[in-house]
Scaffold this motif. Structure first.
Motif, PDB file in Angstrom:
ATOM      1  N   LYS A  74      46.707  34.223  38.205  1.00 59.27           N
ATOM      2  CA  LYS A  74      46.371  35.745  38.685  1.00 59.27           C
ATOM      3  C   LYS A  74      46.618  36.748  37.540  1.00 59.27           C
ATOM      4  CE  LYS A  74      46.998  39.339  42.238  1.00 59.27           C
ATOM      5  NZ  LYS A  74      47.769  39.887  43.408  1.00 59.27           N
ATOM      6  N   ALA A  75      47.739  36.568  36.799  1.00 64.21           N
ATOM      7  CA  ALA A  75      47.955  37.633  35.615  1.00 64.21           C
ATOM      8  C   ALA A  75      47.133  37.392  34.462  1.00 64.21           C
ATOM      9  CB  ALA A  75      49.659  37.534  35.355  1.00 64.21           C
ATOM     10  N   ILE A  76      46.931  35.851  34.305  1.00 62.15           N
ATOM     11  CA  ILE A  76      46.095  35.629  33.027  1.00 62.15           C
ATOM     12  C   ILE A  76      44.912  36.147  33.354  1.00 62.15           C
ATOM     13  CG2 ILE A  76      45.343  33.588  31.745  1.00 62.15           C
ATOM     14  CD1 ILE A  76      48.306  32.133  32.431  1.00 62.15           C
ATOM     15  N   ARG A  77      44.367  35.663  34.470  1.00 59.51           N
ATOM     16  CA  ARG A  77      42.848  35.940  34.785  1.00 59.51           C
ATOM     17  C   ARG A  77      42.673  37.672  34.682  1.00 59.51           C
ATOM     18  NH1 ARG A  77      40.441  33.529  40.060  1.00 59.51           N
ATOM     19  NH2 ARG A  77      38.471  34.457  38.957  1.00 59.51           N
ATOM     20  N   SER A  78      43.671  38.405  35.018  1.00 54.81           N
ATOM     21  CA  SER A  78      43.496  39.870  35.239  1.00 54.81           C
ATOM     22  C   SER A  78      43.493  40.219  33.540  1.00 54.81           C
ATOM     23  CB  SER A  78      44.755  40.598  35.751  1.00 54.81           C
ATOM     24  OG  SER A  78      44.752  41.994  35.499  1.00 54.81           O
ATOM     25  N   PHE A  79      44.188  39.635  32.776  1.00 54.13           N
ATOM     26  CA  PHE A  79      44.184  39.893  31.386  1.00 54.13           C
ATOM     27  C   PHE A  79      42.910  39.551  30.753  1.00 54.13           C
ATOM     28  CE2 PHE A  79      44.474  38.502  26.923  1.00 54.13           C
ATOM     29  CZ  PHE A  79      44.959  39.200  26.318  1.00 54.13           C
ATOM     30  N   GLN A  80      42.139  38.401  30.989  1.00 57.31           N
ATOM     31  CA  GLN A  80      41.133  37.715  30.522  1.00 57.31           C
ATOM     32  C   GLN A  80      39.955  38.661  31.010  1.00 57.31           C
ATOM     33  OE1 GLN A  80      41.288  33.839  32.423  1.00 57.31           O
ATOM     34  NE2 GLN A  80      42.037  32.786  30.519  1.00 57.31           N
ATOM     35  N   SER A  81      40.061  39.241  32.211  1.00 64.26           N
ATOM     36  CA  SER A  81      38.835  40.202  32.695  1.00 64.26           C
ATOM     37  C   SER A  81      38.827  41.558  32.020  1.00 64.26           C
ATOM     38  CB  SER A  81      39.001  40.360  34.091  1.00 64.26           C
ATOM     39  OG  SER A  81      38.411  41.235  34.789  1.00 64.26           O
ATOM     40  N   THR A  82      40.053  41.970  31.696  1.00 60.81           N
ATOM     41  CA  THR A  82      40.317  43.142  30.899  1.00 60.81           C
ATOM     42  C   THR A  82      39.693  43.203  29.753  1.00 60.81           C
ATOM     43  OG1 THR A  82      42.153  43.837  32.295  1.00 60.81           O
ATOM     44  CG2 THR A  82      42.066  44.977  30.264  1.00 60.81           C
ATOM     45  N   TYR A  83      40.040  41.962  28.952  1.00 62.94           N
ATOM     46  CA  TYR A  83      39.493  41.958  27.549  1.00 62.94           C
ATOM     47  C   TYR A  83      38.249  41.112  27.243  1.00 62.94           C
ATOM     48  CZ  TYR A  83      43.872  44.220  26.633  1.00 62.94           C
ATOM     49  OH  TYR A  83      44.785  45.477  26.855  1.00 62.94           O
ATOM     50  N   GLY A  84      37.729  40.899  28.392  1.00 61.42           N
ATOM     51  CA  GLY A  84      36.409  40.089  28.037  1.00 61.42           C
ATOM     52  C   GLY A  84      36.589  38.659  27.383  1.00 61.42           C
ATOM     53  N   VAL A  85      37.622  38.130  27.876  1.00 54.47           N
ATOM     54  CA  VAL A  85      37.866  36.719  27.527  1.00 54.47           C
ATOM     55  C   VAL A  85      37.276  35.785  28.497  1.00 54.47           C
ATOM     56  CG1 VAL A  85      39.554  34.854  27.088  1.00 54.47           C
ATOM     57  CG2 VAL A  85      39.974  37.312  26.200  1.00 54.47           C
ATOM     58  N   THR A  86      36.398  34.798  28.126  1.00 53.17           N
ATOM     59  CA  THR A  86      35.675  33.904  28.963  1.00 53.17           C
ATOM     60  C   THR A  86      35.944  32.432  28.603  1.00 53.17           C
ATOM     61  OG1 THR A  86      33.774  34.094  27.664  1.00 53.17           O
ATOM     62  CG2 THR A  86      33.712  35.378  29.295  1.00 53.17           C
ATOM     63  N   PRO A  87      36.160  31.556  29.654  1.00 52.68           N
ATOM     64  CA  PRO A  87      35.920  31.641  30.911  1.00 52.68           C
ATOM     65  C   PRO A  87      36.988  32.323  31.644  1.00 52.68           C
ATOM     66  CG  PRO A  87      36.375  29.437  30.564  1.00 52.68           C
ATOM     67  CD  PRO A  87      36.072  30.043  29.296  1.00 52.68           C
ATOM     68  N   THR A  88      36.833  33.134  32.736  1.00 51.90           N
ATOM     69  CA  THR A  88      37.918  33.854  33.502  1.00 51.90           C
ATOM     70  C   THR A  88      38.565  33.129  34.377  1.00 51.90           C
ATOM     71  OG1 THR A  88      36.925  36.086  32.856  1.00 51.90           O
ATOM     72  CG2 THR A  88      38.671  36.255  34.397  1.00 51.90           C
ATOM     73  N   ILE A  89      39.282  32.020  33.925  1.00 54.37           N
ATOM     74  CA  ILE A  89      39.900  31.320  35.042  1.00 54.37           C
ATOM     75  C   ILE A  89      41.385  31.070  35.040  1.00 54.37           C
ATOM     76  CG2 ILE A  89      37.902  29.617  35.070  1.00 54.37           C
ATOM     77  CD1 ILE A  89      39.167  27.728  33.325  1.00 54.37           C
ATOM     78  N   GLY A  90      42.088  31.830  34.213  1.00 51.51           N
ATOM     79  CA  GLY A  90      43.323  31.765  34.321  1.00 51.51           C
ATOM     80  C   GLY A  90      44.049  30.797  33.154  1.00 51.51           C
ATOM     81  N   TYR A  91      43.200  30.062  32.500  1.00 53.33           N
ATOM     82  CA  TYR A  91      43.821  29.128  31.736  1.00 53.33           C
ATOM     83  C   TYR A  91      44.641  29.687  30.113  1.00 53.33           C
ATOM     84  CZ  TYR A  91      43.790  24.750  29.006  1.00 53.33           C
ATOM     85  OH  TYR A  91      44.315  23.488  28.199  1.00 53.33           O
ATOM     86  N   ALA A  92      45.598  29.170  29.947  1.00 53.99           N
ATOM     87  CA  ALA A  92      46.334  29.668  28.896  1.00 53.99           C
ATOM     88  C   ALA A  92      45.884  29.025  27.872  1.00 53.99           C
ATOM     89  CB  ALA A  92      47.832  29.867  29.086  1.00 53.99           C
ATOM     90  N   GLY A  93      44.819  29.167  27.244  1.00 53.81           N
ATOM     91  CA  GLY A  93      44.179  28.455  25.998  1.00 53.81           C
ATOM     92  C   GLY A  93      44.011  29.069  24.648  1.00 53.81           C
ATOM     93  N   PRO A  94      43.527  28.751  23.778  1.00 61.66           N
ATOM     94  CA  PRO A  94      43.735  29.260  22.387  1.00 61.66           C
ATOM     95  C   PRO A  94      43.026  30.738  22.265  1.00 61.66           C
ATOM     96  CG  PRO A  94      42.264  27.151  22.436  1.00 61.66           C
ATOM     97  CD  PRO A  94      43.079  27.351  23.518  1.00 61.66           C
TER      98      PRO A  94
END
Length: 241
Positions: A74-94
């Motif tokens: 949930k926290a990772i997805r929120s970060f990804q959504s805020t900063y436009g990182v895709t895919p927004t699935i909560g994966y702690a990738g590179p």
């Protein structure tokens, strides 16, 4: 029932059976949505542990155990959504971890982005672009005049070219003849590469086709502060290129 009627009846059964099977197959497929560039993106959280799980947990002030949890996702997805990182699935990738590192470097730049003196201070007014930290600013000598602000530069294979440049053409309502997209407040400094506004977030991967993308307010400020003949200096290397 005649032979013709039996044939039509058999065909009808086969058609209905085919439709039923097709519907069943569709309902068995997980829901997907399209991400940036038409990439299939799962609509729900991933349960997979990413290669940068611990680093991402620490950055987000989560429990650092290297294990993916519902709270982590949930926290990772929120970060990804805020900063436009895709895919927004909560994966702690590179890409997620790289974005976090870039944000930390941008924050550390503060109001002294040229502390290391990598951008020339002997040219008067100059727009500096640091590809490594993905920031730009305008200085006059050693005095900061505007910024630093985040930018989105060339992706791998379309890198923003480094070196000393000059603003040579300004076009407020430019439209790319190559990509057929709007490039508001364009200020060209190297071939087809320019400062200009975009409608995506500055951290949205993978990057531009070589231009220095800016938020609209920042691009407008650059438009008002720079003129033809002003110096531009680009250095560093965009993470991921």
């Amino acid at each position: 029932m005649g032979v013709a009627g039996k044939i039509r009846n058999i065909k009808g059964v086969r058609t209905r059976r085919g439709v039923a099977l097709a519907v069943a197959a569709l309902t068995a497929v997980p829901a997907f949505v399209l991400g940036t560039g038409g990439t299939a993106q799962a609509a729900s959280c991933t349960t997979s542990r990413g290669p940068y799980q611990k680093q991402v947990e620490k950055y987000l002030h989560l429990k650092v155990d290297g294990k993916q949890s519902a709270a982590d996702c949930k926290a990772i997805r929120s970060f990804q959504s805020t900063y436009g990182v895709t895919p927004t699935i909560g994966y702690a990738g590179p890409v997620t971890w790289r974005t976090m590192q870039t944000l930390a470097a941008q924050k550390a730049a503060g109001k002294t982005p040229n502390k290391a003196k990598k951008c020339p201070t002997n040219k008067g007014r100059i727009a500096c672009v640091d590809l490594t930290r993905q920031i730009t600013w305008i200085q006059d000598g050693s005095k900061l005049k505007f910024g630093p602000v985040p930018v989105r530069t060339g992706r791998d294979g379309y890198e923003t070219r480094t070196g000393a440049k000059k603003i040579y053409w300004k076009h407020k309502n430019h439209v790319s003849s190559i990509y057929h997209v709007s490039m508001p407040y364009s200020q060209f400094f190297d071939g087809g590469q320019a400062f200009h506004a975009v409608g995506v977030k500055m951290w949205n991967p993978p990057g531009s086709h070589g231009c220095v993308n800016m938020r609209t307010a920042d691009a407008k400020s650059y438009w008002n502060l720079l003129k033809n003949g002003d110096d531009v200096y680009v250095y560093g290397r965009k993470p991921g290129t």
